[in-house]
Design a protein around this motif. Structure first.
Motif, PDB file in Angstrom:
ATOM      1  N   ALA A 159      -3.500  45.704  22.301  1.00 38.74           N
ATOM      2  CA  ALA A 159      -3.502  46.535  23.513  1.00 38.74           C
ATOM      3  C   ALA A 159      -2.291  46.127  24.332  1.00 38.74           C
ATOM      4  CB  ALA A 159      -4.796  46.303  24.287  1.00 38.74           C
ATOM      5  N   GLU A 160      -1.141  46.050  23.636  1.00 37.54           N
ATOM      6  CA  GLU A 160       0.065  45.486  24.248  1.00 37.54           C
ATOM      7  C   GLU A 160       0.812  46.488  25.107  1.00 37.54           C
ATOM      8  OE1 GLU A 160       3.003  44.459  21.257  1.00 37.54           O
ATOM      9  OE2 GLU A 160       2.112  45.848  19.845  1.00 37.54           O
ATOM     10  N   GLY A 161       0.292  47.719  25.212  1.00 37.35           N
ATOM     11  CA  GLY A 161       0.967  48.716  26.033  1.00 37.35           C
ATOM     12  C   GLY A 161       1.941  49.534  25.226  1.00 37.35           C
ATOM     13  N   VAL A 162       2.733  50.333  25.946  1.00 37.23           N
ATOM     14  CA  VAL A 162       3.632  51.274  25.278  1.00 37.23           C
ATOM     15  C   VAL A 162       4.680  50.562  24.419  1.00 37.23           C
ATOM     16  CG1 VAL A 162       5.045  51.451  27.364  1.00 37.23           C
ATOM     17  CG2 VAL A 162       5.155  53.267  25.642  1.00 37.23           C
ATOM     18  N   ASN A 163       5.161  49.425  24.887  1.00 35.44           N
ATOM     19  CA  ASN A 163       6.149  48.675  24.098  1.00 35.44           C
ATOM     20  C   ASN A 163       5.429  47.953  22.973  1.00 35.44           C
ATOM     21  OD1 ASN A 163       8.804  49.132  25.390  1.00 35.44           O
ATOM     22  ND2 ASN A 163       7.693  48.408  27.190  1.00 35.44           N
ATOM     23  N   ASN A 164       5.520  48.551  21.791  1.00 35.78           N
ATOM     24  CA  ASN A 164       4.622  48.221  20.677  1.00 35.78           C
ATOM     25  C   ASN A 164       5.181  47.144  19.740  1.00 35.78           C
ATOM     26  OD1 ASN A 164       6.724  49.707  19.693  1.00 35.78           O
ATOM     27  ND2 ASN A 164       5.505  51.309  18.732  1.00 35.78           N
ATOM     28  N   PHE A 165       5.730  46.078  20.322  1.00 39.30           N
ATOM     29  CA  PHE A 165       6.378  45.031  19.515  1.00 39.30           C
ATOM     30  C   PHE A 165       5.517  44.543  18.350  1.00 39.30           C
ATOM     31  CE2 PHE A 165       8.324  44.330  23.775  1.00 39.30           C
ATOM     32  CZ  PHE A 165       9.654  44.522  23.424  1.00 39.30           C
ATOM     33  N   LEU A 166       4.269  44.174  18.661  1.00 36.28           N
ATOM     34  CA  LEU A 166       3.432  43.560  17.634  1.00 36.28           C
ATOM     35  C   LEU A 166       2.981  44.582  16.601  1.00 36.28           C
ATOM     36  CD1 LEU A 166       1.317  41.262  19.966  1.00 36.28           C
ATOM     37  CD2 LEU A 166       3.216  40.567  18.497  1.00 36.28           C
ATOM     38  N   ALA A 167       2.696  45.796  17.058  1.00 40.95           N
ATOM     39  CA  ALA A 167       2.282  46.847  16.120  1.00 40.95           C
ATOM     40  C   ALA A 167       3.416  47.157  15.139  1.00 40.95           C
ATOM     41  CB  ALA A 167       1.865  48.102  16.874  1.00 40.95           C
ATOM     42  N   VAL A 168       4.663  47.079  15.619  1.00 44.77           N
ATOM     43  CA  VAL A 168       5.816  47.300  14.736  1.00 44.77           C
ATOM     44  C   VAL A 168       5.949  46.130  13.752  1.00 44.77           C
ATOM     45  CG1 VAL A 168       8.350  47.477  14.637  1.00 44.77           C
ATOM     46  CG2 VAL A 168       7.072  48.789  16.351  1.00 44.77           C
ATOM     47  N   LYS A 169       5.857  44.915  14.293  1.00 41.14           N
ATOM     48  CA  LYS A 169       5.969  43.730  13.438  1.00 41.14           C
ATOM     49  C   LYS A 169       4.909  43.717  12.343  1.00 41.14           C
ATOM     50  CE  LYS A 169       8.160  40.017  16.107  1.00 41.14           C
ATOM     51  NZ  LYS A 169       7.900  38.795  16.876  1.00 41.14           N
ATOM     52  N   ALA A 170       3.715  44.230  12.699  1.00 41.37           N
ATOM     53  CA  ALA A 170       2.606  44.226  11.736  1.00 41.37           C
ATOM     54  C   ALA A 170       2.702  45.389  10.751  1.00 41.37           C
ATOM     55  CB  ALA A 170       1.276  44.275  12.481  1.00 41.37           C
ATOM     56  N   GLY A 171       3.763  46.198  10.889  1.00 35.66           N
ATOM     57  CA  GLY A 171       3.962  47.312   9.964  1.00 35.66           C
ATOM     58  C   GLY A 171       3.051  48.497  10.235  1.00 35.66           C
ATOM     59  N   LEU A 172       2.444  48.530  11.414  1.00 35.98           N
ATOM     60  CA  LEU A 172       1.528  49.627  11.731  1.00 35.98           C
ATOM     61  C   LEU A 172       2.245  50.776  12.434  1.00 35.98           C
ATOM     62  CD1 LEU A 172      -1.358  47.347  12.974  1.00 35.98           C
ATOM     63  CD2 LEU A 172      -1.492  48.856  10.994  1.00 35.98           C
ATOM     64  N   ALA A 173       3.184  50.437  13.308  1.00 39.36           N
ATOM     65  CA  ALA A 173       3.885  51.463  14.099  1.00 39.36           C
ATOM     66  C   ALA A 173       5.374  51.411  13.815  1.00 39.36           C
ATOM     67  CB  ALA A 173       3.637  51.240  15.588  1.00 39.36           C
ATOM     68  N   LYS A 174       6.051  52.507  14.193  1.00 34.27           N
ATOM     69  CA  LYS A 174       7.510  52.537  14.103  1.00 34.27           C
ATOM     70  C   LYS A 174       8.081  52.274  15.492  1.00 34.27           C
ATOM     71  CE  LYS A 174       7.897  55.637  10.202  1.00 34.27           C
ATOM     72  NZ  LYS A 174       7.371  56.988   9.993  1.00 34.27           N
ATOM     73  N   PRO A 175       9.312  51.771  15.575  1.00 33.10           N
ATOM     74  CA  PRO A 175       9.926  51.617  16.895  1.00 33.10           C
ATOM     75  C   PRO A 175       9.977  52.983  17.593  1.00 33.10           C
ATOM     76  CG  PRO A 175      11.243  50.502  15.221  1.00 33.10           C
ATOM     77  CD  PRO A 175      10.203  51.308  14.491  1.00 33.10           C
ATOM     78  N   LEU A 176       9.822  52.991  18.898  1.00 36.93           N
ATOM     79  CA  LEU A 176       9.804  54.242  19.655  1.00 36.93           C
ATOM     80  C   LEU A 176      11.193  54.868  19.700  1.00 36.93           C
ATOM     81  CD1 LEU A 176       7.559  52.867  22.503  1.00 36.93           C
ATOM     82  CD2 LEU A 176       6.896  54.633  20.847  1.00 36.93           C
ATOM     83  N   LYS A 177      11.211  56.206  19.837  1.00 38.43           N
ATOM     84  CA  LYS A 177      12.480  56.924  19.891  1.00 38.43           C
ATOM     85  C   LYS A 177      12.656  57.590  21.264  1.00 38.43           C
ATOM     86  CE  LYS A 177      11.436  59.034  16.097  1.00 38.43           C
ATOM     87  NZ  LYS A 177      10.899  59.257  14.836  1.00 38.43           N
ATOM     88  N   PRO A 178      13.924  57.888  21.644  1.00 35.65           N
ATOM     89  CA  PRO A 178      14.154  58.461  22.974  1.00 35.65           C
ATOM     90  C   PRO A 178      13.422  59.793  23.214  1.00 35.65           C
ATOM     91  CG  PRO A 178      16.213  57.696  22.031  1.00 35.65           C
ATOM     92  CD  PRO A 178      15.183  57.569  20.949  1.00 35.65           C
ATOM     93  N   ALA A 179      13.082  60.509  22.135  1.00 36.70           N
ATOM     94  CA  ALA A 179      12.380  61.785  22.323  1.00 36.70           C
ATOM     95  C   ALA A 179      10.878  61.584  22.507  1.00 36.70           C
ATOM     96  CB  ALA A 179      12.628  62.706  21.138  1.00 36.70           C
ATOM     97  N   SER A 180      10.389  60.368  22.273  1.00 33.98           N
ATOM     98  CA  SER A 180       8.935  60.192  22.320  1.00 33.98           C
ATOM     99  C   SER A 180       8.437  59.294  23.451  1.00 33.98           C
ATOM    100  CB  SER A 180       8.417  59.691  20.972  1.00 33.98           C
ATOM    101  OG  SER A 180       9.118  58.563  20.565  1.00 33.98           O
TER     102      SER A 180
END
Lengths: 430, 93
Positions: A159-180
């Motif tokens: 529940a780390e908020g919009v900046n999804n550092f851990l979700a990205v590190k864990a391979g669950l999410a992609k880094p956010l893009k300027p359009a999103s």
């Protein structure tokens, strides 16, 4: 290494709701928060929805630090100095069961954290989680920034908020893009209670909201907002980062642009700015929802992209996702199975609830607005012009005036264009 | 109201360690034409230093929104959260 059943990363509405439901289910639960206490790093508009919050803390309104129950919602479209508006007001929303309240997150989240503590959860503050801990590819806890700061867990809830550092590190999410993402800035402006109530036509203690489209964001895809607090007004503006960069806007200039509009200026007059805040809103929508689970991990709230910007709902999606995640974590742990397969229950339950149903319903919306950048420029202008022509009493017979209005509309947008926009809007929004 | 006056209202617990790093200042100098970070950051943390020919980073005023990490067209800003307990501490939120 100290071991817990459930570790929750982040003390916002999603994380604290997860903590409450996990602790209520008897889990040894800890929330790890990087701020001085939960709330000090947290920003939203902010509107809190009664139904969802009540599902996490029943009858919360009797004790929680709320600002004002919202009895009126206005939508305004700004075109230059002109404003066209619609609104809905129901005084019944001023009393139980309510619909929504304005809140200030520092106060509210601190209170919600106290409820989590009452339920038995522990809160560790001033601690940043830097990574998940793995044992032969299984998540077994978290690594914090503290010395000897490893903590073990059967399930970690992100529940780390919009900046999804851990979700990205864990391979669950992609880094956010300027359009999103929408970059949002806000000011909290102090104003005496009586002035707020007079300016917004409110009885004592009641609240109102205004969402402002069109020139409120200089035509950028986004929205301005004005929410009444007890003795302050929250005013802010958010716009998608990609067009903001392309059009060379700075967030603070956008906010000053909104504050300078004649209609807005008068509402704020004499107020004193107490705080200036900035925050990102995850606007990727359904197609960019990350993987919501893996063995030993669940993803909730903003980290999971759970945001319905059209209805400006976010805190409620966060809280419901957190509540469900806490429950699923507890069930899985009790059953002795925290495999990815066991965790799919979380996603199924989100799909069965309004949370993913609403995101799915609006799944074409982001693309529709992205591909039709004229919408928030052309239509506020067309509507304002039409209203002005219709309301101007200059001796023109009304039949003639109506023809002029239709002509004006077609001059601003071709018949084919109008049809295309209507079809697009129907597909994206209905 | 000027941005500097607004930022003056924000409460910080400033860390002596900088949590923001420009990965390669040559990218800012040679590849990045219009330096959007000097505009899109809500706190104006980034400024072009003409003498030093690099982006100056005022990490002390960072509002921790994360815009820079996503907005830099070259992915050249290594933005992380400050250490636990440091950085912005909102009064209202």
């Amino acid at each position: 290494m100290e071991n817990f059943d459930v570790i929750i990363v982040g003390g916002g509405p999603a994380g604290l709701s997860a903590a409450i439901s996990a602790a209520n289910a008897g889990m040894k639960t800890v929330v790890i928060e990087r701020g001085d206490y939960p709330g000090t790093k947290n920003v939203m508009g902010g509107i809190l929805y009664t139904k969802a919050t009540g599902m996490v803390v029943p009858e919360f309104w009797k004790e929680a630090p709320l600002e004002r129950p919202i009895i009126e919602q206005r939508i305004a479209m700004l075109s230059g100095d002109e404003t066209i508006m619609a609104g809905y007001r129901d005084p019944a929303w001023a009393v139980d069961p309510y619909n929504a309240h304005s809140i200030l997150r520092v106060k509210f989240d601190r209170w919600l954290a106290q409820q989590a503590e009452k339920a038995g959860a522990m809160i560790i503050t001033e601690t940043l989680v830097e990574d998940l801990l793995y044992q032969s590819n299984n998540v077994v806890g978290v690594r914090t920034g503290r010395a000897e700061g490893d903590l073990g867990a059967k399930v970690v809830i992100l529940a780390e908020g919009v900046n999804n550092f851990l979700a990205v590190k864990a391979g669950l999410a992609k880094p956010l893009k300027p359009a999103s993402v929408a970059v949002t800035v806000k000011e909290v402006i102090a104003l005496p209670k009586e002035k707020i109530e007079d300016r917004f036509c409110l009885e004592e203690g009641q609240g109102a909201t205004i969402e402002l489209y069109g020139d409120s964001t200089a035509g950028l895809m986004g929205v301005g907002f004005i929410y009444t607090n007890k003795d302050s007004i929250s005013i802010g503006v958010g716009a998608i980062l990609e067009p903001m960069i392309r059009n060379n806007w700075t967030p603070n200039d956008l906010l000053e642009n909104l504050k300078s509009k004649p209609y807005v200026k008068r509402l704020l007059q004499g107020g004193e700015t107490k705080e200036y805040l900035a925050h990102l809103i995850p606007e990727g929508g359904y197609t960019q929802v990350p993987k919501l689970h893996r063995q030993g991990v669940l993803v909730v709230g903003d980290t999971a992209m759970l945001m319905n910007s059209l209805n400006r709902e976010g805190s409620n999606l966060a809280m419901i996702s957190g509540k469900i995640a806490g429950e699923v974590a507890a069930q899985s742990i009790k059953a002795g199975d925290v495999s990815d397969q066991a965790m799919t229950v979380y996603e199924t339950r989100l799909r069965d609830s309004f949370v993913l149903k609403d995101l799915h319903h609006y799944r074409h919306m982001g693309k529709f607005f992205e591909e039709n950048t004229h919408l928030l420029k052309a239509y506020p202008k067309i509507f304002s012009k039409a209203a002005k022509m219709y309301l101007t009493a200059d001796g023109t017979p009304k039949k003639e005036r109506q023809k002029e209005i239709i002509k004006m509309v077609f001059e601003n947008r071709s018949k084919a264009g109008l049809l295309k926009d209507m079809y697009g809007a129907w597909r994206a929004l209905l | 109201m000027k941005l500097d006056d607004k930022l003056f209202l924000v409460r910080f617990n400033t860390d002596k360690l900088n949590h923001i790093k420009i990965n390669d200042s040559n990218v800012c100098l040679k590849q990045c034409q219009d330096k959007p970070c000097t505009r899109f950051c809500p706190a104006h943390v980034y400024d072009w230093d003409e003498e030093e020919k690099r982006i100056a980073v005022g990490y002390e005023g960072c509002l921790e929104c994360g815009t820079c990490l996503i907005g830099c067209p070259f992915g050249n800003i290594d933005w992380k959260y400050p250490r636990g307990g440091f950085g912005v501490s909102w009064k209202n939120g």
